[in-house]
Scaffold this active site. Sequence first.
Site, PDB file in Angstrom:
ATOM      1  N   CYS A   1      -9.576 -21.340  10.697  1.00  0.00           N
ATOM      2  CA  CYS A   1      -8.577 -21.933  11.304  1.00  0.00           C
ATOM      3  C   CYS A   1      -8.746 -21.844  12.886  1.00  0.00           C
ATOM      4  O   CYS A   1      -9.605 -22.337  13.433  1.00  0.00           O
ATOM      5  CB  CYS A   1      -7.082 -21.492  10.836  1.00  0.00           C
ATOM      6  SG  CYS A   1      -5.635 -22.627  11.397  1.00  0.00           S
TER       7      CYS A   1
ATOM      8  N   HIS B   1      -7.236 -22.026   5.070  1.00  0.00           N
ATOM      9  CA  HIS B   1      -6.818 -20.409   4.919  1.00  0.00           C
ATOM     10  C   HIS B   1      -7.380 -20.071   3.363  1.00  0.00           C
ATOM     11  O   HIS B   1      -6.589 -20.073   2.617  1.00  0.00           O
ATOM     12  CB  HIS B   1      -5.675 -20.352   5.082  1.00  0.00           C
ATOM     13  CG  HIS B   1      -5.012 -20.420   6.454  1.00  0.00           C
ATOM     14  ND1 HIS B   1      -5.354 -19.385   7.424  1.00  0.00           N
ATOM     15  CD2 HIS B   1      -4.564 -21.453   7.176  1.00  0.00           C
ATOM     16  CE1 HIS B   1      -4.728 -19.687   8.589  1.00  0.00           C
ATOM     17  NE2 HIS B   1      -4.411 -21.108   8.609  1.00  0.00           N
TER      18      HIS B   1
ATOM     19  N   GLU C   1      -7.611 -17.047   2.616  1.00  0.00           N
ATOM     20  CA  GLU C   1      -7.102 -15.648   2.292  1.00  0.00           C
ATOM     21  C   GLU C   1      -5.749 -15.938   1.432  1.00  0.00           C
ATOM     22  O   GLU C   1      -5.326 -15.123   0.885  1.00  0.00           O
ATOM     23  CB  GLU C   1      -6.876 -15.095   3.646  1.00  0.00           C
ATOM     24  CG  GLU C   1      -5.705 -15.270   4.504  1.00  0.00           C
ATOM     25  CD  GLU C   1      -6.079 -16.671   5.455  1.00  0.00           C
ATOM     26  OE1 GLU C   1      -5.516 -16.845   6.530  1.00  0.00           O
ATOM     27  OE2 GLU C   1      -7.220 -17.130   5.264  1.00  0.00           O
TER      28      GLU C   1
ATOM     29  N   SER D   1       7.332  14.425   2.543  1.00  0.00           N
ATOM     30  CA  SER D   1       8.232  13.623   2.328  1.00  0.00           C
ATOM     31  C   SER D   1       9.053  13.477   1.082  1.00  0.00           C
ATOM     32  O   SER D   1       9.987  12.922   0.709  1.00  0.00           O
ATOM     33  CB  SER D   1       8.239  12.110   3.013  1.00  0.00           C
ATOM     34  OG  SER D   1       7.551  11.596   2.056  1.00  0.00           O
ATOM     35  N   GLY D   2       8.139  13.600  -0.122  1.00  0.00           N
ATOM     36  CA  GLY D   2       8.351  13.587  -1.358  1.00  0.00           C
ATOM     37  C   GLY D   2       7.811  12.068  -1.885  1.00  0.00           C
ATOM     38  O   GLY D   2       7.856  11.768  -2.933  1.00  0.00           O
ATOM     39  N   GLY D   3       7.280  11.313  -0.966  1.00  0.00           N
ATOM     40  CA  GLY D   3       6.800  10.020  -1.227  1.00  0.00           C
ATOM     41  C   GLY D   3       5.178   9.863  -1.724  1.00  0.00           C
ATOM     42  O   GLY D   3       4.517  11.065  -1.354  1.00  0.00           O
ATOM     43  N   VAL D   4       4.823   8.928  -1.925  1.00  0.00           N
ATOM     44  CA  VAL D   4       3.431   8.954  -2.455  1.00  0.00           C
ATOM     45  C   VAL D   4       2.457   9.043  -1.313  1.00  0.00           C
ATOM     46  O   VAL D   4       1.487   9.600  -1.224  1.00  0.00           O
ATOM     47  CB  VAL D   4       3.169   7.545  -2.981  1.00  0.00           C
ATOM     48  CG1 VAL D   4       3.007   6.373  -2.310  1.00  0.00           C
ATOM     49  CG2 VAL D   4       1.597   7.577  -3.778  1.00  0.00           C
ATOM     50  N   ASP D   5       2.754   8.566  -0.021  1.00  0.00           N
ATOM     51  CA  ASP D   5       1.889   8.782   1.124  1.00  0.00           C
ATOM     52  C   ASP D   5       1.726  10.117   1.633  1.00  0.00           C
ATOM     53  O   ASP D   5       0.272  10.565   1.654  1.00  0.00           O
ATOM     54  CB  ASP D   5       2.415   7.805   2.249  1.00  0.00           C
ATOM     55  CG  ASP D   5       2.479   6.558   2.019  1.00  0.00           C
ATOM     56  OD1 ASP D   5       1.838   5.943   1.290  1.00  0.00           O
ATOM     57  OD2 ASP D   5       3.116   5.913   2.810  1.00  0.00           O
ATOM     58  N   SER D   6       2.686  11.007   1.840  1.00  0.00           N
ATOM     59  CA  SER D   6       2.462  12.327   1.985  1.00  0.00           C
ATOM     60  C   SER D   6       1.816  13.034   1.210  1.00  0.00           C
ATOM     61  O   SER D   6       0.961  14.043   1.281  1.00  0.00           O
ATOM     62  CB  SER D   6       3.611  12.789   2.774  1.00  0.00           C
ATOM     63  OG  SER D   6       4.743  12.905   1.692  1.00  0.00           O
ATOM     64  N   SER D   7       2.229  12.740  -0.102  1.00  0.00           N
ATOM     65  CA  SER D   7       1.529  13.468  -1.355  1.00  0.00           C
ATOM     66  C   SER D   7       0.132  13.344  -1.495  1.00  0.00           C
ATOM     67  O   SER D   7      -0.512  14.103  -1.642  1.00  0.00           O
ATOM     68  CB  SER D   7       2.083  13.107  -2.689  1.00  0.00           C
ATOM     69  OG  SER D   7       3.742  13.331  -2.366  1.00  0.00           O
TER      70      SER D   7
END
Length: 512
Positions: free
Chosen positions: A81, A170, A172, A224-230
């Site tokens: 584009c 586009h 994508e 934090s208990g979430g997936v990222d920090s785990s």
Amino acid sequence: MNLKRIVILDFGSQLTQLIARRVRELNYFCEVLPYHKSGELTTDNCSAVILSGSPASVRTESHPHVNVEFLMDLFPILGICYGAQLTASQTGGFVENSGHREYGFASLVQLEADPIFDLIPNNSQVWMSHSDTIQEIGPDYKLIGSTNTIKVAAFKNIKINHPCYFVQFHPEVVHSEYGTQFLKNFLTKLAGLQANWTQESFIQSTEESIKTLVGDEHVLLALSGGVDSSVAALLMHRAIGSNLHCFFIDNGLLRQDEYENVLENYKEMGLSIRGIDAKDKFYNALLGLEDPEQKRKAIGKAFIDVFEEAAESFPQVKWLCQGTIYPDVIESVSVTGPSVTIKSHHNVGGLPDKLNLKIIEPLRMLFKDEVRRVGKSLGLKELILNRHPFPGPGLDIRIIGEVTSEKVHLLQKADKIFIDILKEHQLYHEIWQAGCILLPVKSVGVMGDERTYEKVVALRAVGSSDGMTAEWSRIPHEVLAKISNEIINKVKGINRVVYDISSKPPATIEWE
């Protein structure tokens, strides 16, 4: 990360991150950079360049630009584009205003056989979104695609000996039905790149990078208990073992029973973790605050204070590990230079200099779904792996206005009912993120023979793959009715439930 990257130069398009998603899905490592970083690219750190779209016009004097011919001398190029318009305007072509914005479906007519069109039928559907149109291309270029409304829909450079292709549509977006095949043809058949971006390769290279960077030094990680920090914790533990020290802060803004449940889960994973009860400190920091950004900053400062106290117990620590992921990074950077903040991201940025801690962010280049795939490969427990994302500031940003412990307890009860019923009806894993928002209004109601004047909660549930865009979830009416009845009947202080049907964009997923 040792893989040579594909770089997407961002000119400010809302679809730039979607290009990155599509490239990653094809197992290629790519990174989004602001267009003004193009001078940093070399053949040692970049394998191909994609030029994004933009809301800007090449016909204005101040339009964002790079030296396209310089880049073409070094790399395979795909201009999308605005990227195609910029190329045409710099290389002897002509771009003018269409007189109207072309937005929607078009049929791509292939004017000749070309490897870029392999496995793509003629007259395939593509998606257009532009107000400027390329009328002519330069002498070193060849037209290979048109539509029923525009002559120049796809063209290529015929002078340079590596592939340089440019399209007005586009590829994508999902509306371009063979868009993924188009990208694959460019990256694989034409640019000759290897699709070696997998969770296994990421784990291996990241583990090596951590060992090289950290060595024998100790690292502190606030879970934090979430997936990222785990996932970040499992990666760090895999690389440095007992030199990783974790703690989990109860800021009083967690979901109901989360503090106890998270501590138990982490101990079963073999991580060394210490729990810290800091509820009162956070409630005091939030006292009297109503502005969302002020509340976020107060939580950030309180976290730093608690962190400083915790860090004193680990004098050997030299590093802080954070679970920052790629959407956090992208939303905190502006293509025009200094960031224009949408909202503060709790993971992006540093700690006070006096702490003398270096920051390591092993997930910094991953989207949320990629984090989950890595977590699965690392053996992360299902309970955490497929858990809905939860904001770093916690329920603070789901309480509009001042935060108090009473409001938190009210919201925790309502939120638990919401999530439990979604799980009961097998809807939890069909939804990307869900939660309740406590509104700063009261409404009149009738319970039995009594008039009530109590609080209102809004239910929020969205579908997404990475949080960059999100569509509100179509929860069946009978399930919504059950959720509403359960909350109103069991949570004293709430007498009305509403459902948020806003998508991102224009709304954000969280209300604050």
